[in-house]
Design a protein around this motif. Structure first.
Motif, PDB file in Angstrom:
ATOM      1  N   GLU A  97       0.698  -1.175  -0.141  1.00  7.73           N
ATOM      2  CA  GLU A  97       0.072  -0.095   0.051  1.00  7.73           C
ATOM      3  C   GLU A  97       0.872   1.173  -0.053  1.00  7.73           C
ATOM      4  OE1 GLU A  97      -2.851  -0.122   3.358  1.00  7.73           O
ATOM      5  OE2 GLU A  97      -3.322  -1.952   2.978  1.00  7.73           O
ATOM      6  N   THR A  98       2.051   1.251   0.384  1.00 10.37           N
ATOM      7  CA  THR A  98       2.705   2.310   0.822  1.00 10.37           C
ATOM      8  C   THR A  98       3.368   3.043  -0.701  1.00 10.37           C
ATOM      9  OG1 THR A  98       4.842   0.957   0.938  1.00 10.37           O
ATOM     10  CG2 THR A  98       3.684   1.704   3.020  1.00 10.37           C
ATOM     11  N   ALA A  99       3.422   2.312  -1.608  1.00 10.18           N
ATOM     12  CA  ALA A  99       4.094   3.128  -2.799  1.00 10.18           C
ATOM     13  C   ALA A  99       3.197   4.056  -3.331  1.00 10.18           C
ATOM     14  CB  ALA A  99       4.253   2.031  -3.842  1.00 10.18           C
ATOM     15  N   GLY A 100       1.854   3.867  -3.648  1.00  8.23           N
ATOM     16  CA  GLY A 100       1.123   4.898  -4.026  1.00  8.23           C
ATOM     17  C   GLY A 100       0.878   6.123  -3.109  1.00  8.23           C
ATOM     18  N   THR A 101       0.821   5.822  -1.801  1.00 11.80           N
ATOM     19  CA  THR A 101       0.662   7.016  -0.737  1.00 11.80           C
ATOM     20  C   THR A 101       2.040   7.814  -0.851  1.00 11.80           C
ATOM     21  OG1 THR A 101      -0.470   5.383   0.598  1.00 11.80           O
ATOM     22  CG2 THR A 101       0.330   7.749   1.559  1.00 11.80           C
ATOM     23  N   ALA A 102       3.384   7.029  -0.960  1.00 16.27           N
ATOM     24  CA  ALA A 102       4.418   7.967  -1.151  1.00 16.27           C
ATOM     25  C   ALA A 102       4.372   8.654  -2.362  1.00 16.27           C
ATOM     26  CB  ALA A 102       5.715   7.014  -1.334  1.00 16.27           C
ATOM     27  N   ALA A 103       4.103   8.231  -3.518  1.00 13.19           N
ATOM     28  CA  ALA A 103       3.955   9.008  -4.649  1.00 13.19           C
ATOM     29  C   ALA A 103       3.080  10.239  -4.654  1.00 13.19           C
ATOM     30  CB  ALA A 103       3.250   8.104  -5.876  1.00 13.19           C
ATOM     31  N   ALA A 104       1.886  10.008  -3.924  1.00 16.59           N
ATOM     32  CA  ALA A 104       0.748  11.145  -3.923  1.00 16.59           C
ATOM     33  C   ALA A 104       1.674  12.314  -2.839  1.00 16.59           C
ATOM     34  CB  ALA A 104      -0.450  10.563  -3.090  1.00 16.59           C
ATOM     35  N   LEU A 105       2.277  11.578  -1.837  1.00 13.26           N
ATOM     36  CA  LEU A 105       2.803  12.786  -1.070  1.00 13.26           C
ATOM     37  C   LEU A 105       3.828  13.554  -1.818  1.00 13.26           C
ATOM     38  CD1 LEU A 105       2.458  10.958   2.453  1.00 13.26           C
ATOM     39  CD2 LEU A 105       1.628  13.058   1.857  1.00 13.26           C
ATOM     40  N   ARG A 106       4.729  12.907  -2.392  1.00 13.19           N
ATOM     41  CA  ARG A 106       5.904  13.413  -3.347  1.00 13.19           C
ATOM     42  C   ARG A 106       5.457  14.338  -4.393  1.00 13.19           C
ATOM     43  NH1 ARG A 106       8.341   8.313  -3.546  1.00 13.19           N
ATOM     44  NH2 ARG A 106      10.195   8.201  -1.965  1.00 13.19           N
ATOM     45  N   ASP A 107       4.152  13.970  -5.151  1.00 13.06           N
ATOM     46  CA  ASP A 107       3.555  14.791  -6.261  1.00 13.06           C
ATOM     47  C   ASP A 107       3.095  16.030  -5.526  1.00 13.06           C
ATOM     48  OD1 ASP A 107       4.060  13.034  -7.995  1.00 13.06           O
ATOM     49  OD2 ASP A 107       1.799  12.334  -8.178  1.00 13.06           O
ATOM     50  N   LEU A 108       2.669  16.228  -4.087  1.00 13.08           N
ATOM     51  CA  LEU A 108       2.263  17.434  -3.379  1.00 13.08           C
ATOM     52  C   LEU A 108       3.523  18.239  -2.928  1.00 13.08           C
ATOM     53  CD1 LEU A 108      -0.649  15.694  -1.311  1.00 13.08           C
ATOM     54  CD2 LEU A 108      -0.950  17.426  -3.136  1.00 13.08           C
ATOM     55  N   GLY A 109       4.823  17.665  -3.123  1.00 13.12           N
ATOM     56  CA  GLY A 109       5.965  18.342  -3.043  1.00 13.12           C
ATOM     57  C   GLY A 109       6.508  18.173  -1.344  1.00 13.12           C
ATOM     58  N   TYR A 110       6.016  17.116  -0.769  1.00 14.26           N
ATOM     59  CA  TYR A 110       6.558  16.885   0.409  1.00 14.26           C
ATOM     60  C   TYR A 110       7.567  16.052   0.435  1.00 14.26           C
ATOM     61  CZ  TYR A 110       2.075  18.376   2.722  1.00 14.26           C
ATOM     62  OH  TYR A 110       1.025  19.206   2.877  1.00 14.26           O
ATOM     63  N   PRO A 111       8.668  16.429   1.354  1.00 13.06           N
ATOM     64  CA  PRO A 111       9.974  15.584   1.534  1.00 13.06           C
ATOM     65  C   PRO A 111       9.418  14.326   2.086  1.00 13.06           C
ATOM     66  CG  PRO A 111      10.036  17.364   2.956  1.00 13.06           C
ATOM     67  CD  PRO A 111       8.979  17.580   2.176  1.00 13.06           C
ATOM     68  N   VAL A 112       9.916  12.976   1.707  1.00 19.88           N
ATOM     69  CA  VAL A 112       9.626  11.813   2.137  1.00 19.88           C
ATOM     70  C   VAL A 112      10.635  10.949   2.398  1.00 19.88           C
ATOM     71  CG1 VAL A 112       8.854   9.496   1.080  1.00 19.88           C
ATOM     72  CG2 VAL A 112       7.583  11.586   0.316  1.00 19.88           C
ATOM     73  N   ARG A 113      10.449  10.530   3.959  1.00 16.84           N
ATOM     74  CA  ARG A 113      11.376   9.695   4.698  1.00 16.84           C
ATOM     75  C   ARG A 113      10.819   8.415   4.558  1.00 16.84           C
ATOM     76  NH1 ARG A 113      14.930  12.450   7.802  1.00 16.84           N
ATOM     77  NH2 ARG A 113      16.006  10.445   7.973  1.00 16.84           N
ATOM     78  N   THR A 114      11.540   7.252   4.068  1.00 17.07           N
ATOM     79  CA  THR A 114      10.952   5.948   3.981  1.00 17.07           C
ATOM     80  C   THR A 114      11.504   4.858   5.086  1.00 17.07           C
ATOM     81  OG1 THR A 114      10.553   6.270   1.785  1.00 17.07           O
ATOM     82  CG2 THR A 114      10.463   4.205   2.238  1.00 17.07           C
ATOM     83  N   MET A 115      10.518   4.353   5.662  1.00 20.76           N
ATOM     84  CA  MET A 115      10.929   3.552   7.014  1.00 20.76           C
ATOM     85  C   MET A 115      11.473   2.129   6.149  1.00 20.76           C
ATOM     86  SD  MET A 115       8.731   4.138  10.263  1.00 20.76           S
ATOM     87  CE  MET A 115       9.522   2.833  11.227  1.00 20.76           C
ATOM     88  N   THR A 116      12.431   1.554   6.828  1.00 25.91           N
ATOM     89  CA  THR A 116      12.606   0.339   6.057  1.00 25.91           C
ATOM     90  C   THR A 116      13.204  -0.809   7.300  1.00 25.91           C
ATOM     91  OG1 THR A 116      14.924   1.063   5.942  1.00 25.91           O
ATOM     92  CG2 THR A 116      13.725   1.209   3.866  1.00 25.91           C
TER      93      THR A 116
END
Ligand SMILES: CN(C)C(=N)NCCC[C@H](N)C(=O)O
Length: 266
Positions: A97-116
């Motif tokens: 589920e996370t890929a689509g949410t990350a893409a939406a937030l990147r498109d809105l200009g948010y810096p994204v930190r991804t937990m691994t």
């Protein structure tokens, strides 16, 4: 001539349309019940309408129809100020589920930190100002809390881990009023003494509020006595029926991610 006003950057919310496979989603602490998928669709629209009707601009994350639980968009991302933390969900079924949410937030200009490193679900994170309670439970592990803390502390967040054994997510058990009071349903709260101000609610669904601003709190129709209590505290409950999502262990918080800050650095 009319013009489109730019959306208020402090009142935007991510939402994600329910999958037709919703009924195949995970249930852990309750028995599985039949889901009326058409009713779920209508209830989701009612939830979205309650957001927009109270001044929120909604942004739809691309649907993930192969992921039965994807409507619970809160679990895939945590916003802290103008930064988006993309979680590493504790259930393998929910990781895609996370890929689509990350893409939406990147498109809105948010810096994204991804937990691994560890696992963490957004539903386990309760923010009250700079204090961030994280439930150590079935979906969020110690490594996830450590990784999340390492991301949030430089951003000004103070992460406090709290025990969670009686409910799916921390926000299944407790949420907070705009004045900072933590509200919870005692049978599923491990230890209320973690919170400086705690008020018990008479129904499980009454432990869940979404702050819509201006004293308005989104609540589930399953908790009428709690809504009365909240009204008696000077707030205005905005009530939505989300029965089909409650059958899947969801609540009002899970169905959106509020974006109250502009992207950091913008
Ligand atoms: C605060 N809550 C409850 C949430 N943020 N998410 C609910 C997810 C429910 C889903 N069936 C699951 O088991 O993952």
């Amino acid at each position: 001539m009319p013009f489109d006003a730019a959306p208020d950057m402090s009142r935007r919310a991510l939402i994600r349309r329910p999958s037709p496979r919703l009924a195949q989603g995970l249930v852990t602490h309750i028995d599985r019940s039949p889901i009326d998928i058409d009713l779920a669709g209508a209830q989701w629209q009612g939830y979205v309408d309650a957001l927009t009707g109270n001044g929120w601009h909604t942004i739809e994350v691309d649907p993930a129809f192969d992921c039965p639980d994807s409507v619970f968009v809160e679990d895939a991302a945590v916003m802290f100020g103008g930064t988006a933390v993309i979680t590493n969900p504790g259930a393998d079924e929910r990781k895609p589920e996370t890929a689509g949410t990350a893409a939406a937030l990147r498109d809105l200009g948010y810096p994204v930190r991804t937990m691994t490193a560890g696992s963490l679900d957004g539903g386990d994170v309760l923010k009250i100002g700079s204090t961030v309670y994280v439930g150590r439970g079935g979906r969020t592990d110690a490594a996830g809390i450590a990784e999340f803390r390492a991301i949030l502390e430089p951003l000004g967040g103070n992460v406090i881990a709290v025990p969670l054994t009686k409910a799916l997510h921390l926000k299944s058990a407790v949420t907070a009023l705009p004045d900072g009071t933590v509200i919870g349903y005692p049978p599923v709260v491990d230890d209320p003494s973690f919170y400086p101000h705690f008020r018990p609610m008479p129904e499980e669904g009454g432990a869940h509020v979404v702050d819509l601003g201006q004293g308005r709190l989104l609540m589930a129709a399953s908790a009428p006595r709690s809504a009365d209590l909240i009204a008696d505290l000077g707030y205005t409950p905005v009530v939505v029926d989300i029965s089909e999502f409650e059958k899947m262990e969801g609540c009002v918080t899970c169905l959106s991610v509020r974006l109250r800050s502009a992207p950091s650095g913008s």
